[in-house]
Motif scaffolding. Structure first.
Motif, PDB file in Angstrom:
ATOM      1  N   UNK A  78     -21.832  21.374 -14.433  1.00  0.00           N
ATOM      2  CA  UNK A  78     -22.975  21.234 -13.539  1.00  0.00           C
ATOM      3  C   UNK A  78     -23.737  19.974 -13.938  1.00  0.00           C
ATOM      4  N   UNK A  79     -24.020  19.088 -12.994  1.00  0.00           N
ATOM      5  CA  UNK A  79     -24.709  17.851 -13.354  1.00  0.00           C
ATOM      6  C   UNK A  79     -26.207  18.067 -13.589  1.00  0.00           C
ATOM      7  N   UNK A  80     -26.780  17.222 -14.403  1.00  0.00           N
ATOM      8  CA  UNK A  80     -28.234  17.211 -14.582  1.00  0.00           C
ATOM      9  C   UNK A  80     -28.683  15.756 -14.651  1.00  0.00           C
ATOM     10  N   UNK A  81     -29.905  15.510 -14.260  1.00  0.00           N
ATOM     11  CA  UNK A  81     -30.508  14.193 -14.417  1.00  0.00           C
ATOM     12  C   UNK A  81     -32.006  14.363 -14.636  1.00  0.00           C
ATOM     13  N   UNK A  82     -32.508  13.677 -15.618  1.00  0.00           N
ATOM     14  CA  UNK A  82     -33.928  13.706 -15.948  1.00  0.00           C
ATOM     15  C   UNK A  82     -34.470  12.293 -15.804  1.00  0.00           C
ATOM     16  N   UNK A  83     -35.585  12.150 -15.107  1.00  0.00           N
ATOM     17  CA  UNK A  83     -36.222  10.844 -14.951  1.00  0.00           C
ATOM     18  C   UNK A  83     -37.699  10.958 -15.301  1.00  0.00           C
ATOM     19  N   UNK A 105     -42.621  22.083 -18.692  1.00  0.00           N
ATOM     20  CA  UNK A 105     -41.706  22.055 -17.549  1.00  0.00           C
ATOM     21  C   UNK A 105     -40.437  21.287 -17.899  1.00  0.00           C
ATOM     22  N   UNK A 106     -40.599  20.174 -18.589  1.00  0.00           N
ATOM     23  CA  UNK A 106     -39.428  19.393 -19.007  1.00  0.00           C
ATOM     24  C   UNK A 106     -38.487  20.245 -19.852  1.00  0.00           C
ATOM     25  N   UNK A 107     -39.036  20.944 -20.830  1.00  0.00           N
ATOM     26  CA  UNK A 107     -38.192  21.745 -21.729  1.00  0.00           C
ATOM     27  C   UNK A 107     -37.584  22.950 -21.013  1.00  0.00           C
ATOM     28  N   UNK A 108     -38.260  23.476 -19.992  1.00  0.00           N
ATOM     29  CA  UNK A 108     -37.738  24.634 -19.253  1.00  0.00           C
ATOM     30  C   UNK A 108     -36.626  24.248 -18.293  1.00  0.00           C
ATOM     31  N   UNK A 109     -36.666  23.024 -17.776  1.00  0.00           N
ATOM     32  CA  UNK A 109     -35.744  22.650 -16.702  1.00  0.00           C
ATOM     33  C   UNK A 109     -34.654  21.667 -17.127  1.00  0.00           C
ATOM     34  N   UNK A 110     -34.775  21.061 -18.309  1.00  0.00           N
ATOM     35  CA  UNK A 110     -33.826  20.030 -18.725  1.00  0.00           C
ATOM     36  C   UNK A 110     -33.318  20.315 -20.136  1.00  0.00           C
ATOM     37  N   UNK A 149     -40.296  16.274 -28.983  1.00  0.00           N
ATOM     38  CA  UNK A 149     -40.687  16.449 -30.381  1.00  0.00           C
ATOM     39  C   UNK A 149     -42.056  15.858 -30.690  1.00  0.00           C
ATOM     40  N   UNK A 150     -42.458  14.862 -29.923  1.00  0.00           N
ATOM     41  CA  UNK A 150     -43.738  14.216 -30.194  1.00  0.00           C
ATOM     42  C   UNK A 150     -44.308  13.603 -28.936  1.00  0.00           C
ATOM     43  N   UNK A 151     -45.639  13.681 -28.814  1.00  0.00           N
ATOM     44  CA  UNK A 151     -46.344  13.113 -27.647  1.00  0.00           C
ATOM     45  C   UNK A 151     -47.771  12.881 -28.101  1.00  0.00           C
ATOM     46  N   UNK A 152     -48.021  11.713 -28.718  1.00  0.00           N
ATOM     47  CA  UNK A 152     -49.289  11.487 -29.408  1.00  0.00           C
ATOM     48  C   UNK A 152     -49.760  10.045 -29.242  1.00  0.00           C
ATOM     49  N   UNK A 153     -51.071   9.852 -29.394  1.00  0.00           N
ATOM     50  CA  UNK A 153     -51.623   8.513 -29.476  1.00  0.00           C
ATOM     51  C   UNK A 153     -51.159   7.850 -30.758  1.00  0.00           C
ATOM     52  N   UNK A 154     -51.096   6.513 -30.716  1.00  0.00           N
ATOM     53  CA  UNK A 154     -50.728   5.732 -31.904  1.00  0.00           C
ATOM     54  C   UNK A 154     -51.908   4.860 -32.322  1.00  0.00           C
ATOM     55  N   UNK A 164     -35.548  14.864 -27.779  1.00  0.00           N
ATOM     56  CA  UNK A 164     -34.334  15.319 -28.474  1.00  0.00           C
ATOM     57  C   UNK A 164     -33.377  15.885 -27.435  1.00  0.00           C
ATOM     58  N   UNK A 165     -32.134  15.375 -27.431  1.00  0.00           N
ATOM     59  CA  UNK A 165     -31.141  15.774 -26.438  1.00  0.00           C
ATOM     60  C   UNK A 165     -30.371  16.989 -26.945  1.00  0.00           C
ATOM     61  N   UNK A 166     -30.161  17.979 -26.066  1.00  0.00           N
ATOM     62  CA  UNK A 166     -29.609  19.268 -26.485  1.00  0.00           C
ATOM     63  C   UNK A 166     -28.213  19.572 -25.948  1.00  0.00           C
ATOM     64  N   UNK A 167     -27.653  18.719 -25.068  1.00  0.00           N
ATOM     65  CA  UNK A 167     -26.307  18.950 -24.540  1.00  0.00           C
ATOM     66  C   UNK A 167     -25.279  18.111 -25.305  1.00  0.00           C
ATOM     67  N   UNK A 168     -24.011  18.151 -24.838  1.00  0.00           N
ATOM     68  CA  UNK A 168     -22.941  17.458 -25.549  1.00  0.00           C
ATOM     69  C   UNK A 168     -23.106  15.955 -25.585  1.00  0.00           C
TER      70      UNK A 168
END
Length: 241
Positions: free
Chosen positions: A23-28, A61-66, A71-76, A96-100
């Protein structure tokens, strides 16, 4: 009335491939981060600049659907250009990528030409793309296509926007607030703004700050005078030839 340069435009990150059952997936993810310093105020943190009209994806939503984990989303800290009104703090995201396997494609800007400051403001820090930060630390260009495997981590750092006005004119209390909020480090407060922060009391050392700023201004005058003398000498030399 003009802002300093904002974060350089929307970054486009796409990850595409197939699940084990083909099954194909694409995340943008079109991500844009923060404003340049304004003539009356700092740039906004975490807001897309005025021409982007974008919002970052929800982590949940990203983690539920893709097949991706954020792992990180912070100001620098220390990335927005210093100024009387500094550039807003940009952020990074780690995926972090979770598929093959999949194809990772990135289009980003402001790696080599940093977001400019205005009226004495400094430029912000450049954008950065890294595969497996902290281990492999493979740095990639601003635009690329590559394969990624299971458990690979991709990190994108948005470019820091430019500052507006002379950093030595920034109110020390504003610098202290930025240090307390971890948007500016103690070292950068001194290096970029000439502000000495006492970390024992979390207060500005007013005397040391005054002396440091006066020294910086004196150095600027000396350097400017030397440049003028050199320029006059060069002109006279050319005229003599």
């Amino acid at each position: 009335r003009v802002f300093a340069a904002s974060d350089g435009g929307a970054t486009c990150i796409t990850i595409g491939g197939y699940y084990a059952d083909r099954t194909p997936f694409i995340y943008a993810d079109f991500t844009s981060g923060t404003w340049g310093g304004r003539p009356w105020a700092d740039g906004l943190e975490g807001n897309a600049h005025l021409f982007a009209n974008l919002a970052s994806h929800s982590v949940e939503i990203t983690e539920a659907e893709q097949p991706i984990q954020i792992l990180g989303y912070e100001y620098m800290p220390d990335r927005g250009g210093p100024g009387k009104y500094r550039g807003g703090a940009p952020f990074y995201r780690e995926y972090r990528f979770l598929e093959g396997e999949a194809i990772l494609q990135v289009r980003s800007d402001r790696r080599y030409r940093r977001c400019f400051g205005l009226y004495g403001g400094w430029p912000g820090r450049p954008s950065m793309n890294t595969i497996n930060p902290g281990t492999e630390d493979r740095v990639l260009p601003s635009k690329f296509t590559t394969m990624i495997k299971r458990d690979d981590v991709f990190r994108h750092e948005i470019a820091g926007p430019g500052g507006w006005g002379d950093p030595l004119e920034r109110e020390p209390a504003r610098v202290l607030r930025d240090v307390r909020n971890e948007l500016v480090s103690v070292e950068a407060a001194r290096r970029d703004y000439g502000v000495i922060v006492d970390t024992e009391t979390w207060a500005v050392d007013e005397t040391a700050t005054g002396l440091e700023r006066e020294r910086r201004r004196s150095e600027r005058t000396t350097q400017h005078t030397a440049a003028v003398v050199w320029d006059e000498a060069s002109v006279l030399g050319l005229a003599a030839e």
